[in-house]
Design a protein around this motif. Structure first.
Motif, PDB file in Angstrom:
ATOM      1  N   UNK A 167     -24.596  35.269   8.302  1.00 35.61           N
ATOM      2  CA  UNK A 167     -23.409  34.534   8.754  1.00 35.61           C
ATOM      3  C   UNK A 167     -23.695  33.046   8.879  1.00 35.61           C
ATOM      4  N   UNK A 168     -24.843  32.705   9.454  1.00 35.93           N
ATOM      5  CA  UNK A 168     -25.196  31.295   9.616  1.00 35.93           C
ATOM      6  C   UNK A 168     -25.401  30.617   8.258  1.00 35.93           C
ATOM      7  N   UNK A 169     -25.964  31.366   7.322  1.00 33.19           N
ATOM      8  CA  UNK A 169     -26.156  30.809   5.976  1.00 33.19           C
ATOM      9  C   UNK A 169     -24.815  30.506   5.317  1.00 33.19           C
ATOM     10  N   UNK A 170     -23.858  31.399   5.456  1.00 32.12           N
ATOM     11  CA  UNK A 170     -22.545  31.202   4.848  1.00 32.12           C
ATOM     12  C   UNK A 170     -21.773  30.056   5.505  1.00 32.12           C
ATOM     13  N   UNK A 171     -22.088  29.764   6.748  1.00 35.72           N
ATOM     14  CA  UNK A 171     -21.404  28.667   7.446  1.00 35.72           C
ATOM     15  C   UNK A 171     -21.872  27.296   6.954  1.00 35.72           C
ATOM     16  N   UNK A 172     -23.025  27.242   6.343  1.00 30.86           N
ATOM     17  CA  UNK A 172     -23.597  25.970   5.886  1.00 30.86           C
ATOM     18  C   UNK A 172     -22.773  25.404   4.733  1.00 30.86           C
ATOM     19  N   UNK A 173     -22.776  24.091   4.604  1.00 30.23           N
ATOM     20  CA  UNK A 173     -21.968  23.459   3.550  1.00 30.23           C
ATOM     21  C   UNK A 173     -22.403  23.880   2.147  1.00 30.23           C
ATOM     22  N   UNK A 174     -23.675  24.278   1.978  1.00 23.89           N
ATOM     23  CA  UNK A 174     -24.154  24.754   0.687  1.00 23.89           C
ATOM     24  C   UNK A 174     -24.117  26.281   0.581  1.00 23.89           C
ATOM     25  N   UNK A 175     -23.624  26.921   1.634  1.00 24.08           N
ATOM     26  CA  UNK A 175     -23.675  28.382   1.697  1.00 24.08           C
ATOM     27  C   UNK A 175     -22.664  29.114   0.839  1.00 24.08           C
ATOM     28  N   UNK A 176     -21.606  28.411   0.444  1.00 28.35           N
ATOM     29  CA  UNK A 176     -20.530  29.064  -0.290  1.00 28.35           C
ATOM     30  C   UNK A 176     -20.994  29.639  -1.622  1.00 28.35           C
ATOM     31  N   UNK A 177     -21.847  28.924  -2.326  1.00 24.23           N
ATOM     32  CA  UNK A 177     -22.263  29.348  -3.665  1.00 24.23           C
ATOM     33  C   UNK A 177     -23.611  30.071  -3.703  1.00 24.23           C
TER      34      UNK A 177
END
Length: 260
Positions: A167-177
């Protein structure tokens, strides 16, 4: 007579003794000595009474490791130099086991893959620093009450920590891709996928080999970015196929090199 203690190599007395464990901790619970075990080559963590364990000697352990290393080295040999002159996807691998972290780094290095492997690191800092294409979040896991309470996150040793990290990774600005693999032995597969993982363990709550997450990351990193990878493309290379790993799939992360 040698006693079982922290750092001892053991097997369970019951069963076929196919898994060697390392004792991480021993404590008392309800007047019993209890050991926390971690698999030596399998990503499992278990809580077992010391009375149900049997010590194994160094020779037994060396043979066990050697047999599994042969399988891994054969895979490396068949692929070594295959990825030269490729712009493969960048892998960041966060491992909760320091021994496995070191083994993972050696695997990626021997294959010539672009990989960073870390132990106990703040995930958002890791993503900001390295800006990976592929994120692997793994370590050890296991069900507390096997065969029961599949939908209770607290019936898993470490699944909630893997879920929170995804979840924290997906919240990051680079996490989407990012393409994310998460989990270990018997992990809460559905919760990991719902948290945002592309691939996760373990749909059938089975064991996960040390190398399974690495194989998934390797496949994604070396597949063209216009190709979509599903578990069907990876399953034959994994310990227990689609019982061990599942997911929604992802596009490859290898970039095409333009010749001038």
């Amino acid at each position: 007579m040698n006693k079982i203690k922290k750092g001892s190599s053991v097997v369970k007395k019951a069963g076929n003794k196919e898994i060697v464990f390392v004792v991480e901790k021993i404590f008392s619970e309800k007047r019993k000595k209890i050991a926390i075990l971690k698999g030596l080559c399998i990503r499992i963590i278990e809580k077992v009474p010391v009375s149900e364990l049997e010590l194994v000697d160094r020779g037994y352990v060396n043979k066990y490791i050697e047999e599994r290393n042969k399988i891994l080295e054969k895979r490396i040999y068949s692929r070594k130099n295959s990825y030269n002159n490729m712009k493969t996807g960048k892998i960041v691998h966060l491992d909760g086991d320091k021994r496995y972290m070191e083994k993972s780094y050696k695997y990626y290095k021997k294959l010539g893959l672009n990989a960073v492997v870390k132990f106990e690191y703040i995930i958002k800092d890791l993503i900001s620093r390295y800006r990976p294409d592929i994120l692997v979040i793994t370590g050890h896991d296991g069900m507390i009450k096997k065969g029961r309470n599949y939908s209770d996150i607290y019936n898993y040793m470490n699944s909630r920590f893997f879920v929170n990290t995804v979840k924290r990774a997906r919240e990051h600005e680079y996490g989407k891709n990012l393409v994310i693999f998460a989990g270990a032995c018997q992990s809460y597969f559905e919760a990991l996928i719902n948290a945002g993982a592309n691939f996760a363990s373990s749909p059938a709550r089975v064991l996960l080999d040390f190398a399974d997450p690495l194989i998934v990351a390797e496949k994604i990193a070396t597949t063209d970015s216009d190709c979509y990878i599903t578990i069907n493309d990876i399953a034959d290379d994994l310990r227990d196929g689609k019982d061990g790993v599942g997911g929604i799939g992802a596009k490859g992360k290898k970039q095409k090199v333009t010749l001038m």
